[in-house]
Design a protein around this motif. Structure first.
Motif, PDB file in Angstrom:
ATOM      1  N   PHE A 141      -3.306  16.243  -7.754  1.00 17.32           N
ATOM      2  CA  PHE A 141      -4.443  16.845  -8.441  1.00 17.32           C
ATOM      3  C   PHE A 141      -4.317  18.359  -8.508  1.00 17.32           C
ATOM      4  CE2 PHE A 141      -6.654  12.857  -6.970  1.00 17.32           C
ATOM      5  CZ  PHE A 141      -6.597  12.260  -8.214  1.00 17.32           C
ATOM      6  N   TYR A 142      -3.722  18.969  -7.510  1.00 17.43           N
ATOM      7  CA  TYR A 142      -3.480  20.410  -7.528  1.00 17.43           C
ATOM      8  C   TYR A 142      -2.539  20.780  -8.668  1.00 17.43           C
ATOM      9  CZ  TYR A 142      -1.622  24.924  -6.032  1.00 17.43           C
ATOM     10  OH  TYR A 142      -1.205  26.230  -6.000  1.00 17.43           O
ATOM     11  N   SER A 185      -2.025  12.800  -2.842  1.00 18.39           N
ATOM     12  CA  SER A 185      -3.100  12.828  -3.834  1.00 18.39           C
ATOM     13  C   SER A 185      -3.562  14.257  -4.079  1.00 18.39           C
ATOM     14  CB  SER A 185      -4.275  11.986  -3.369  1.00 18.39           C
ATOM     15  OG  SER A 185      -3.885  10.639  -3.235  1.00 18.39           O
ATOM     16  N   PHE A 186      -3.725  15.015  -3.016  1.00 22.31           N
ATOM     17  CA  PHE A 186      -4.141  16.410  -3.165  1.00 22.31           C
ATOM     18  C   PHE A 186      -3.093  17.190  -3.952  1.00 22.31           C
ATOM     19  CE2 PHE A 186      -4.003  20.811  -1.659  1.00 22.31           C
ATOM     20  CZ  PHE A 186      -5.255  21.219  -2.062  1.00 22.31           C
ATOM     21  N   ILE A 191      -3.219  11.050   1.485  1.00 26.05           N
ATOM     22  CA  ILE A 191      -4.164  12.132   1.169  1.00 26.05           C
ATOM     23  C   ILE A 191      -3.415  13.369   0.681  1.00 26.05           C
ATOM     24  CG2 ILE A 191      -5.838  13.747   2.181  1.00 26.05           C
ATOM     25  CD1 ILE A 191      -7.002  11.013   1.715  1.00 26.05           C
ATOM     26  N   SER A 192      -2.328  13.738   1.333  1.00 28.10           N
ATOM     27  CA  SER A 192      -1.593  14.936   0.937  1.00 28.10           C
ATOM     28  C   SER A 192      -0.919  14.750  -0.420  1.00 28.10           C
ATOM     29  CB  SER A 192      -0.574  15.324   1.998  1.00 28.10           C
ATOM     30  OG  SER A 192       0.413  14.318   2.127  1.00 28.10           O
TER      31      SER A 192
END
Length: 56
Positions: A18-19, A14-15, A11-12
Motif C-alpha cells: 500500500f505504501y 501489506s504495508f 502485515i509488513s
C-alpha cells in the motif's frame, strides 16, 4: 505478547504494498498536474537549447 512471525510478515508486506501504491499515485498526480506542464516543457527545451550550438 506472542505474535507469530507469519503474521508480522503478512502485515509488513501489506504495508509495503500500500505504501508503494500510494507513492506511485502521488508521483503520477505530480507529473500530470496541469500547473507543472510549463515547468516540464521548459526543462525539456533547455537541454536542447544548450546543445544546439556548433562545436569549436
Amino acid at each position: 505478547m506472542n505474535v507469530a512471525h507469519d503474521f508480522l510478515v503478512a502485515i509488513s508486506k501489506s504495508f509495503g504494498l500500500f505504501y508503494l501504491i500510494a507513492l506511485s499515485a502521488a508521483v503520477l498526480v505530480y507529473a500530470y498536474w496541469p500547473s507543472n506542464k510549463q515547468r516540464f516543457d521548459r526543462a525539456a527545451q533547455s537541454i536542447l537549447d544548450d546543445e544546439d550550438k556548433p562545436w569549436r
